[in-house]
Design an enzyme around this catalytic site. Structure first.
Site, PDB file in Angstrom:
ATOM      1  N   CYS A 206       0.855  -1.174   0.000  1.00 42.13           N
ATOM      2  CA  CYS A 206       0.000   0.000   0.000  1.00 42.13           C
ATOM      3  C   CYS A 206       0.899   1.234   0.000  1.00 42.13           C
ATOM      4  CB  CYS A 206      -0.935   0.132   1.194  1.00 42.13           C
ATOM      5  SG  CYS A 206      -2.004  -1.285   1.449  1.00 42.13           S
TER       6      CYS A 206
ATOM      7  N   ARG B 125       3.105   0.158  -5.371  1.00 42.43           N
ATOM      8  CA  ARG B 125       2.977  -0.469  -4.063  1.00 42.43           C
ATOM      9  C   ARG B 125       1.646  -1.196  -3.887  1.00 42.43           C
ATOM     10  NH1 ARG B 125       6.695   1.419  -0.575  1.00 42.43           N
ATOM     11  NH2 ARG B 125       5.442   0.716   1.163  1.00 42.43           N
TER      12      ARG B 125
ATOM     13  N   TRP C 116      -2.991  -2.438  -1.539  1.00 36.36           N
ATOM     14  CA  TRP C 116      -2.705  -3.833  -1.873  1.00 36.36           C
ATOM     15  C   TRP C 116      -3.344  -4.623  -0.749  1.00 36.36           C
ATOM     16  CZ3 TRP C 116       0.039  -8.021   0.221  1.00 36.36           C
ATOM     17  CH2 TRP C 116       0.313  -9.057  -0.670  1.00 36.36           C
TER      18      TRP C 116
ATOM     19  N   ASN D 272      -0.530   1.966   5.926  1.00 35.87           N
ATOM     20  CA  ASN D 272       0.250   0.959   5.207  1.00 35.87           C
ATOM     21  C   ASN D 272       0.881   0.061   6.251  1.00 35.87           C
ATOM     22  OD1 ASN D 272       2.024  -0.500   3.545  1.00 35.87           O
ATOM     23  ND2 ASN D 272       3.603   1.068   3.759  1.00 35.87           N
ATOM     24  N   GLY D 273       0.625  -1.248   6.150  1.00 37.58           N
ATOM     25  CA  GLY D 273       1.205  -2.180   7.117  1.00 37.58           C
ATOM     26  C   GLY D 273       0.159  -3.190   7.546  1.00 37.58           C
TER      27      GLY D 273
ATOM     28  N   GLU E  53      16.346 -16.706 -11.405  1.00 36.00           N
ATOM     29  CA  GLU E  53      15.892 -15.348 -11.699  1.00 36.00           C
ATOM     30  C   GLU E  53      15.177 -15.306 -13.062  1.00 36.00           C
ATOM     31  OE1 GLU E  53      15.353 -12.858 -10.046  1.00 36.00           O
ATOM     32  OE2 GLU E  53      15.371 -11.118 -11.362  1.00 36.00           O
TER      33      GLU E  53
ATOM     34  N   LYS F  10      11.373 -13.992 -13.591  1.00 34.29           N
ATOM     35  CA  LYS F  10      11.055 -12.894 -14.510  1.00 34.29           C
ATOM     36  C   LYS F  10       9.957 -13.334 -15.468  1.00 34.29           C
ATOM     37  CE  LYS F  10      12.207 -10.106 -12.945  1.00 34.29           C
ATOM     38  NZ  LYS F  10      12.887 -10.126 -11.707  1.00 34.29           N
TER      39      LYS F  10
ATOM     40  N   GLU G 188       6.350 -14.071 -13.273  1.00 36.76           N
ATOM     41  CA  GLU G 188       5.666 -13.000 -12.535  1.00 36.76           C
ATOM     42  C   GLU G 188       4.992 -11.991 -13.452  1.00 36.76           C
ATOM     43  OE1 GLU G 188       8.141 -10.460 -10.075  1.00 36.76           O
ATOM     44  OE2 GLU G 188       9.808 -10.647 -11.448  1.00 36.76           O
TER      45      GLU G 188
ATOM     46  N   HIS H 246      14.973 -36.568 -10.593  1.00 41.88           N
ATOM     47  CA  HIS H 246      14.477 -37.062  -9.309  1.00 41.88           C
ATOM     48  C   HIS H 246      12.990 -36.779  -9.122  1.00 41.88           C
ATOM     49  CE1 HIS H 246      18.452 -38.266  -8.110  1.00 41.88           C
ATOM     50  NE2 HIS H 246      18.906 -37.075  -8.484  1.00 41.88           N
TER      51      HIS H 246
ATOM     52  N   LYS I 182       5.467  -3.664  -5.344  1.00 43.50           N
ATOM     53  CA  LYS I 182       6.915  -3.503  -5.409  1.00 43.50           C
ATOM     54  C   LYS I 182       7.585  -3.692  -4.056  1.00 43.50           C
ATOM     55  CE  LYS I 182      10.672  -2.195  -7.605  1.00 43.50           C
ATOM     56  NZ  LYS I 182      11.233  -3.215  -8.507  1.00 43.50           N
TER      57      LYS I 182
HETATM   58  C1  F6R Z   1      10.819  -9.812  -8.426  1.00 41.84           C
HETATM   59  C2  F6R Z   1      11.010  -8.859  -7.342  1.00 41.84           C
HETATM   60  C3  F6R Z   1      10.864  -9.360  -5.962  1.00 41.84           C
HETATM   61  C4  F6R Z   1      11.814  -8.640  -5.006  1.00 41.84           C
HETATM   62  C5  F6R Z   1      11.513  -9.058  -3.565  1.00 41.84           C
HETATM   63  C6  F6R Z   1      12.466  -8.420  -2.595  1.00 41.84           C
HETATM   64  O1  F6R Z   1      11.005  -9.213  -9.669  1.00 41.84           O
HETATM   65  O2  F6R Z   1      11.235  -7.693  -7.549  1.00 41.84           O
HETATM   66  O3  F6R Z   1      11.026 -10.748  -5.883  1.00 41.84           O
HETATM   67  O4  F6R Z   1      13.128  -8.965  -5.358  1.00 41.84           O
HETATM   68  O5  F6R Z   1      10.200  -8.707  -3.239  1.00 41.84           O
HETATM   69  O6  F6R Z   1      12.346  -7.026  -2.613  1.00 41.84           O
HETATM   70  P1  F6R Z   1      13.475  -6.093  -2.029  1.00 41.84           P
HETATM   71  O7  F6R Z   1      14.693  -6.284  -2.874  1.00 41.84           O
HETATM   72  O8  F6R Z   1      12.911  -4.716  -2.115  1.00 41.84           O
HETATM   73  O9  F6R Z   1      13.726  -6.539  -0.628  1.00 41.84           O
END
Ligand code: F6R
Length: 622
Positions: free
Chosen positions: A2, A27, A76, A112-113, A495, A499, A502, A518, A617
């Site tokens: 949020c 957010r 969110w 937020n929280g 990774e 990518k 998501e 396995h 984010k």
């Molecule tokens: C994926 C992504 C997330 C962040 C994760 C940690 O593309 O961005 O998996 O890497 O939420 O976030 P931070 O780095 O802000 O702790």
């Protein structure tokens, strides 16, 4: 998650709040809402479901909501589904189904929280005659403030501190009180909150870009502190209600960094910013041809004394940690344990002052990573934060902080921050290796030269993007993808797979190539896409064999390897080459085609690349 914003000053608040929220939409974007008051008139609340433009349309871009003091929220959902009634702002009184209209309440707030003990607090308030219209923890928090405010006939600051003592969890709260026109009161624990001031106006937001257009002078309010925000003036208090002085900080970076700059999406722009992000981060860590960590306070003596490194992080930052584990162990010979921060915080891993716990985080606010940092400190470990957002909580609480210089990252899926973290960890590995005598000065010089070549090499990989665009159009309707690799190639696969899934919503998994047989290999069917990452000389043949095992069961193969090193074209259906570098650092190059593949697949599927569903984010909830 949020995002919250607030403004009090001489200008109309609603357009400023909408502008701020537009920079916080990363957010959360389940719903949004504003509460604005005009002088001493009651606050007017407007909410809208879905992305912010619905709220902007509903309020005629804010023009239909007059007033010079207000708060706003983009949500969110955590407690309660995304609905009008659960959207913020929340009020201390009753509220109609839509939640919009003039507020006949004493307190109105955004949050937020997560309030963890909200059920217990709700029961207490029910016993005192309060009723509830939403399923949110925020409504409980607002009503608890109202309860103390009225019961003890104390001012807002004391009512808020009493609430803070009763509440467990995390919060950045912004509240307006009917009796205090033109003022906003804030409280913070473990959720980000920044407060800005300028001549005759004050601002608050979950993140700096939301107010940067209006001011560069900000306060980072501390944990368990309260702020009283008036036009052009801010006062801070501790839990006892005593006033505290906070330093005013000048933000030196630019808003342009948070604009799209002609790219169709922030993600594509940020992918293209990687050469710059990597170069800037590296330049900040190299002096006179050697890695220099003096800005972090990590001296060579400290580095020499480290016996064990634990790295805790989430998501992509955890993938950086997996890559760093291979590099540090191989170059410096220090044992490295990598943990998901959400697991680390609840394990009883013994630590001592010769354990270095590294927490990697773009936002510096991820709840699990922050908790892991605190747990590590409690256990007596030395801590290092590798963080992108300057002044964030993790950066401030760690013993040592290494800032990555990726600049603001807006797309939910990380790209440039991941790359900046990788290069920072590589530089750290080189310094560790040198000071511990695991490599010579000459070798260190060679490795640094290899690192310094990476930004240009990334630019060369980006020049090949059309091939990835073409390939992504072929795979856009695939149902399942497996990314496989061994060693560092496994870290890259993790990774690459994230990518892809998501932002394209295609099911994808990363496997250490040797693990497939396995169990998982039973999922391979005719035309299942298997992407093999093959950059490590000692592991190349083994991973290729695993890919061929998949091919003989019908898989369609893509191989990702280094130019001129290995020949895979005869064995796979589609090959992507990246330039050669020292094999320890190849993740910085090999990840770029996989980012592009995820990006173009999402575009081809017509999805919202920058704001994928269900994500946000900054994950400030557990
Ligand atoms: C994926 C992504 C997330 C962040 C994760 C940690 O593309 O961005 O998996 O890497 O939420 O976030 P931070 O780095 O802000 O702790």
């Amino acid at each position: 998650m949020c995002g919250i914003v607030g403004y009090t000053g001489r200008d109309q608040a609603a357009p400023i709040l909408l502008d701020g929220l537009s920079r916080l939409e990363y957010r959360g974007y389940d719903s949004a809402g504003l509460a604005v008051r005009d002088g001493s008139a009651p606050a007017e609340v407007v909410k809208a479901l879905g992305k912010l433009y619905h709220l902007a349309d509903k309020t005629d871009q804010g023009r239909a909501l007059p007033g010079t003091c207000g708060i706003g929220h983009t949500r969110w959902a955590t407690h309660g589904d995304p609905s009008m009634v659960n959207a913020h702002p929340h009020v201390s009184g009753n509220c109609s189904g839509s939640g919009s209209g003039p507020v006949e309440s004493d307190v109105v707030g955004v949050h937020n929280g997560i309030i963890e003990n909200f059920t217990e607090l709700k029961e207490k308030l029910l016993r005192h005659g309060y009723t509830f219209y939403s399923d949110t923890d925020t409504e409980v928090a607002v009503k608890l403030v109202d309860y103390y405010y009225k019961k003890y006939k104390i001012g807002p600051v004391d009512a808020i501190t009493r609430t803070m003592v009763r509440v467990r969890g995390s919060y950045a709260l912004a509240l307006m009180f009917r009796d205090y026109p033109d003022e906003i009161f804030v409280a913070r624990k473990d959720s980000p909150l920044v407060i800005g001031t300028s001549e005759g106006a004050s601002f608050l937001a979950s993140d700096v870009p939301a107010i940067l257009k209006f001011t560069r002078q900000v306060y980072y309010i501390g944990n368990l502190q309260v702020g009283r925000i008036r036009p052009g003036e801010v006062l801070f208090y501790d839990l006892n209600g005593d006033e505290v002085q906070l330093p005013l900080t000048e933000i030196t970076w630019d808003t342009a960094a948070a604009e799209k700059d002609g790219y169709e999406h922030f993600m594509l722009k940020e992918i293209h910013e990687q050469p710059r992000a990597v170069r800037d981060t590296l330049n900040s860590l190299i002096r006179d041809g050697a890695v220099d960590l003096s800005a972090t306070g990590l001296t060579d003596d400290i580095l020499r004394g480290i016996r064990q490194i634990d790295i805790a992080a989430c998501g992509s930052a955890w993938h950086v940690s997996v890559a760093a584990q291979y590099v540090i162990e191989d170059l410096a010979g220090v044992p490295v344990r990598v943990e998901l921060a959400s697991e680390y915080r609840y394990r009883r891993i013994p630590s001592s002052p010769d354990t270095l716990v590294i927490v990697i985080s773009q936002s510096g606010e991820t709840a699990d990573s922050l908790a892991a940092l605190r747990v590590a400190k409690e256990r007596g470990a030395l801590t290092l934060a590798v963080v992108n957002v300057i002044g964030s909580t993790i950066a401030r609480e760690a013993d040592h902080t290494l800032y990555t210089l990726a600049g603001p990252e807006i797309a939910v899926a990380t790209t440039k921050a991941y790359s900046a973290q990788l290069i920072a960890m590589d530089a750290l590995a080189v310094r560790l290796a040198l000071v511990r005598g695991a490599i010579t000065e000459e070798k260190s010089g060679e490795l640094i030269a290899a690192l310094q070549a990476i930004p240009d090499q990334i630019s060369r990989v980006l020049e090949e993007k059309q091939r990835l665009q073409w390939f992504s159009s072929k795979i856009a309707n695939t149902h399942d993808i497996f990314f496989i690799g061994r060693g560092l190639d496994y870290a890259i696969s993790l990774e690459g797979s994230l990518k892809m899934k998501e932002i394209s919503y295609i099911h994808s998994e990363a496997y250490a190539a040797g693990e497939l047989k396995h169990g998982t290999i039973s999922l391979i069917e005719q035309n299942t896409l298997v992407i093999g990452v093959l950059t490590q000389s000692s592991l190349f043949e083994k991973t290729l064999s695993n890919m061929l095992e998949c091919k003989s069961r019908g898989a369609y193969l893509m191989g990702l390897t280094t130019n001129g090193n290995f020949s895979v074209e005869d064995s796979v259906n589609f090959t992507v080459y990246v330039p050669k570098t020292d094999e320890h650092f190849i993740a910085s190059l090999a990840i770029v085609p996989l980012q592009l593949l995820g990006y173009y697949t999402s575009v081809n599927r017509g999805l919202d690349v920058d704001k994928p569903r269900n994500l946000a984010k900054s994950v400030t909830v557990e």
